[in-house]
Write a protein that holds these residues in place. Sequence first.
Motif, PDB file in Angstrom:
ATOM      1  N   ARG A   1      38.814  49.490  41.183  1.00  0.00           N
ATOM      2  CA  ARG A   1      39.754  48.619  40.940  1.00  0.00           C
ATOM      3  C   ARG A   1      39.770  47.231  41.838  1.00  0.00           C
ATOM      4  O   ARG A   1      40.622  46.458  41.459  1.00  0.00           O
ATOM      5  CB  ARG A   1      41.408  49.393  41.440  1.00  0.00           C
ATOM      6  N   ILE A   2      38.895  47.313  42.751  1.00  0.00           N
ATOM      7  CA  ILE A   2      38.704  45.963  43.494  1.00  0.00           C
ATOM      8  C   ILE A   2      37.359  45.289  43.088  1.00  0.00           C
ATOM      9  O   ILE A   2      36.123  45.710  43.245  1.00  0.00           O
ATOM     10  CB  ILE A   2      38.738  46.433  44.951  1.00  0.00           C
ATOM     11  N   SER A   3      37.537  44.080  42.348  1.00  0.00           N
ATOM     12  CA  SER A   3      36.532  43.354  42.264  1.00  0.00           C
ATOM     13  C   SER A   3      35.728  42.831  43.320  1.00  0.00           C
ATOM     14  O   SER A   3      36.196  42.250  44.036  1.00  0.00           O
ATOM     15  CB  SER A   3      36.980  42.180  41.182  1.00  0.00           C
ATOM     16  N   LYS A   4      34.215  43.094  43.295  1.00  0.00           N
ATOM     17  CA  LYS A   4      33.390  42.192  44.213  1.00  0.00           C
ATOM     18  C   LYS A   4      33.089  40.880  43.780  1.00  0.00           C
ATOM     19  O   LYS A   4      32.337  40.131  44.391  1.00  0.00           O
ATOM     20  CB  LYS A   4      32.198  42.976  44.254  1.00  0.00           C
ATOM     21  N   GLU A   5      33.311  40.360  42.657  1.00  0.00           N
ATOM     22  CA  GLU A   5      32.949  38.973  42.117  1.00  0.00           C
ATOM     23  C   GLU A   5      34.067  38.016  42.137  1.00  0.00           C
ATOM     24  O   GLU A   5      33.757  36.932  42.244  1.00  0.00           O
ATOM     25  CB  GLU A   5      32.750  38.960  40.612  1.00  0.00           C
ATOM     26  N   TYR A   6      35.127  38.571  42.375  1.00  0.00           N
ATOM     27  CA  TYR A   6      36.278  37.603  42.390  1.00  0.00           C
ATOM     28  C   TYR A   6      36.161  36.841  43.936  1.00  0.00           C
ATOM     29  O   TYR A   6      36.018  37.323  45.008  1.00  0.00           O
ATOM     30  CB  TYR A   6      37.668  38.229  42.500  1.00  0.00           C
ATOM     31  N   ILE A   7      36.489  35.505  43.796  1.00  0.00           N
ATOM     32  CA  ILE A   7      36.633  34.980  45.282  1.00  0.00           C
ATOM     33  C   ILE A   7      38.259  34.462  45.608  1.00  0.00           C
ATOM     34  O   ILE A   7      38.717  34.036  44.762  1.00  0.00           O
ATOM     35  CB  ILE A   7      36.048  33.436  45.092  1.00  0.00           C
ATOM     36  N   TYR A   8      38.420  35.054  46.907  1.00  0.00           N
ATOM     37  CA  TYR A   8      39.972  35.104  47.362  1.00  0.00           C
ATOM     38  C   TYR A   8      39.890  33.607  48.416  1.00  0.00           C
ATOM     39  O   TYR A   8      38.811  33.369  49.072  1.00  0.00           O
ATOM     40  CB  TYR A   8      39.945  36.348  48.248  1.00  0.00           C
TER      41      TYR A   8
END
Length: 140
Positions: free
Chosen positions: A104-111
């Motif tokens: 459920r947690i994307s490792k690709e998304y930039i926060y």
Amino acid sequence: WSYFYCRRQWHLADDKSLKYGYLLEFDKAMIALSKQSGLFKKAPKCLFIDAEKQVIVYERGGLVFAFNFSPVNSYEDYYLDVNTVGKYKVEFSTDEGAFGGWDRISKEYIYTAKKQPDGKAKLRIYLPSRTALCVKKIKK
């Protein structure tokens, strides 16, 4: 008092009908993360504890760890305390499919961590129940 049952039984990880294989993959990934980041070279620093929501956030070795110990509550727009403003990426999540999680947690998304009115740098993140994640500031 059996010697057989008091030691690790590595063969259990090979049995696909059991979940011990996920635990072995988690163990390998945590050891790799600690080696590559020099995790134990610095002492941990507590950034935030929310006893009511059962969340703990701390920083160690340039990584920020967030733990949601709640068995039922997931937090969609959770503001995670971090040390500095900037871009962050998830390095590690206990919710990864390789560990038996739901991805459920994307490792690709930039926060993006922004300065809040209280003066702290925070980023907004999804923190599902019974999970932990690790974010790292990226150079961009």
